[in-house]
Design a protein around this motif. Sequence first.
Motif, PDB file in Angstrom:
ATOM      1  N   LEU A  71     -11.140   2.960  -8.653  1.00 28.75           N
ATOM      2  CA  LEU A  71     -11.888   2.757  -7.130  1.00 28.75           C
ATOM      3  C   LEU A  71     -13.335   2.336  -7.703  1.00 28.75           C
ATOM      4  O   LEU A  71     -13.618   1.260  -6.806  1.00 28.75           O
ATOM      5  CB  LEU A  71     -11.790   4.161  -6.650  1.00 28.75           C
ATOM      6  CG  LEU A  71     -10.679   4.653  -5.775  1.00 28.75           C
ATOM      7  CD1 LEU A  71     -10.932   5.802  -5.357  1.00 28.75           C
ATOM      8  CD2 LEU A  71     -10.324   3.512  -4.473  1.00 28.75           C
TER       9      LEU A  71
ATOM     10  N   GLY B  26     -13.420  -1.430  -7.995  1.00 33.68           N
ATOM     11  CA  GLY B  26     -12.994  -2.412  -6.589  1.00 33.68           C
ATOM     12  C   GLY B  26     -11.803  -2.904  -6.840  1.00 33.68           C
ATOM     13  O   GLY B  26     -11.398  -3.919  -6.445  1.00 33.68           O
TER      14      GLY B  26
ATOM     15  N   TYR C 186      -3.518   3.714  -0.578  1.00 29.44           N
ATOM     16  CA  TYR C 186      -4.150   3.040  -1.565  1.00 29.44           C
ATOM     17  C   TYR C 186      -3.437   1.915  -1.517  1.00 29.44           C
ATOM     18  O   TYR C 186      -2.327   1.572  -1.148  1.00 29.44           O
ATOM     19  CB  TYR C 186      -3.868   3.799  -2.780  1.00 29.44           C
ATOM     20  CG  TYR C 186      -4.629   5.143  -2.999  1.00 29.44           C
ATOM     21  CD1 TYR C 186      -5.798   5.414  -3.335  1.00 29.44           C
ATOM     22  CD2 TYR C 186      -3.946   6.470  -2.642  1.00 29.44           C
ATOM     23  CE1 TYR C 186      -6.685   6.684  -3.427  1.00 29.44           C
ATOM     24  CE2 TYR C 186      -4.311   7.556  -2.792  1.00 29.44           C
ATOM     25  CZ  TYR C 186      -5.668   7.802  -2.960  1.00 29.44           C
ATOM     26  OH  TYR C 186      -6.296   8.784  -3.209  1.00 29.44           O
ATOM     27  N   SER C 187      -4.260   0.726  -1.687  1.00 27.47           N
ATOM     28  CA  SER C 187      -3.990  -0.510  -1.669  1.00 27.47           C
ATOM     29  C   SER C 187      -4.757  -1.534  -2.672  1.00 27.47           C
ATOM     30  O   SER C 187      -6.019  -0.837  -3.162  1.00 27.47           O
ATOM     31  CB  SER C 187      -4.061  -1.165  -0.251  1.00 27.47           C
ATOM     32  OG  SER C 187      -5.414  -1.231   0.177  1.00 27.47           O
TER      33      SER C 187
ATOM     34  N   THR D 186      -7.148  -4.418  -3.650  1.00 28.03           N
ATOM     35  CA  THR D 186      -8.086  -5.450  -3.552  1.00 28.03           C
ATOM     36  C   THR D 186      -7.938  -6.750  -3.928  1.00 28.03           C
ATOM     37  O   THR D 186      -6.865  -6.931  -4.789  1.00 28.03           O
ATOM     38  CB  THR D 186      -9.765  -5.161  -3.835  1.00 28.03           C
ATOM     39  OG1 THR D 186      -9.651  -5.236  -5.215  1.00 28.03           O
ATOM     40  CG2 THR D 186      -9.972  -3.457  -3.342  1.00 28.03           C
TER      41      THR D 186
ATOM     42  N   ILE E  65      -8.987  -1.191  -6.345  1.00 25.73           N
ATOM     43  CA  ILE E  65      -8.063  -0.510  -5.500  1.00 25.73           C
ATOM     44  C   ILE E  65      -9.011   0.137  -4.269  1.00 25.73           C
ATOM     45  O   ILE E  65     -10.305   0.187  -4.591  1.00 25.73           O
ATOM     46  CB  ILE E  65      -7.092   0.534  -5.676  1.00 25.73           C
ATOM     47  CG1 ILE E  65      -7.727   1.653  -6.315  1.00 25.73           C
ATOM     48  CG2 ILE E  65      -6.097  -0.077  -6.626  1.00 25.73           C
ATOM     49  CD1 ILE E  65      -6.985   2.877  -6.966  1.00 25.73           C
ATOM     50  N   THR E  66      -8.546   0.256  -2.971  1.00 24.01           N
ATOM     51  CA  THR E  66      -9.358   0.913  -2.035  1.00 24.01           C
ATOM     52  C   THR E  66      -8.401   1.853  -1.498  1.00 24.01           C
ATOM     53  O   THR E  66      -7.238   2.411  -1.598  1.00 24.01           O
ATOM     54  CB  THR E  66      -9.443   0.096  -0.692  1.00 24.01           C
ATOM     55  OG1 THR E  66      -8.106  -0.355  -0.175  1.00 24.01           O
ATOM     56  CG2 THR E  66     -10.177  -1.285  -1.205  1.00 24.01           C
ATOM     57  N   LYS E  67      -9.116   2.957  -0.973  1.00 21.17           N
ATOM     58  CA  LYS E  67      -8.733   4.283  -0.361  1.00 21.17           C
ATOM     59  C   LYS E  67      -8.963   4.096   1.245  1.00 21.17           C
ATOM     60  O   LYS E  67     -10.123   4.344   1.771  1.00 21.17           O
ATOM     61  CB  LYS E  67      -9.098   5.347  -1.047  1.00 21.17           C
ATOM     62  CG  LYS E  67      -8.797   6.831  -0.458  1.00 21.17           C
ATOM     63  CD  LYS E  67      -9.487   7.757  -1.309  1.00 21.17           C
ATOM     64  CE  LYS E  67      -9.187   9.268  -0.672  1.00 21.17           C
ATOM     65  NZ  LYS E  67      -9.860  10.379  -1.143  1.00 21.17           N
ATOM     66  N   GLU E  68      -7.666   4.155   1.850  1.00 21.75           N
ATOM     67  CA  GLU E  68      -7.970   4.187   3.327  1.00 21.75           C
ATOM     68  C   GLU E  68      -7.595   5.630   3.886  1.00 21.75           C
ATOM     69  O   GLU E  68      -6.228   6.098   3.720  1.00 21.75           O
ATOM     70  CB  GLU E  68      -7.253   3.183   4.094  1.00 21.75           C
ATOM     71  CG  GLU E  68      -7.653   3.038   5.739  1.00 21.75           C
ATOM     72  CD  GLU E  68      -6.830   1.814   6.077  1.00 21.75           C
ATOM     73  OE1 GLU E  68      -7.223   1.526   7.340  1.00 21.75           O
ATOM     74  OE2 GLU E  68      -6.057   1.022   5.442  1.00 21.75           O
TER      75      GLU E  68
ATOM     76  N   PRO F 283       0.946  -1.234  -0.084  1.00 26.96           N
ATOM     77  CA  PRO F 283      -0.100  -0.069  -0.052  1.00 26.96           C
ATOM     78  C   PRO F 283       0.934   1.022   0.140  1.00 26.96           C
ATOM     79  O   PRO F 283       1.866   1.341   0.468  1.00 26.96           O
ATOM     80  CB  PRO F 283      -0.863  -0.140   1.434  1.00 26.96           C
ATOM     81  CG  PRO F 283      -0.802  -1.636   1.706  1.00 26.96           C
ATOM     82  CD  PRO F 283       0.562  -2.165   0.983  1.00 26.96           C
TER      83      PRO F 283
END
Length: 112
Positions: free
Chosen positions: A60, A63, A79-80, A82, A65-68, A34
Amino acid sequence: MKIRNEYTCPLELTHDIIRGKWKPIILWTLGKEPKSLACLQREINGITQKMLLEQISELLPFGLITKETFEGYPLKVQYSLTDRGRKLLEAITIMQAIGSELLTEEGMGNIT
């Protein structure tokens, strides 16, 4: 990015999702670990922050990658990939290996 209403093949949809110069490179870079936006921009030579944000915003919703977002100051966003993004990374890895072979065969060196 706009998704069409009809596709004749699932590969068309996948191609539309990762089409372009930067999306496969973003996925490849996130496959390592990430990363923050600034770290992604440093690691991807030639991409502007505007283009990076645009490409991330297109990945995004699918689905991949995700944003935390972490609380505190300064604001930290990471970002990482999925699970779906990791599946797609497998295909990108194969494409990268083929590209390396072709570069070597053409005498252009082996870029990894």
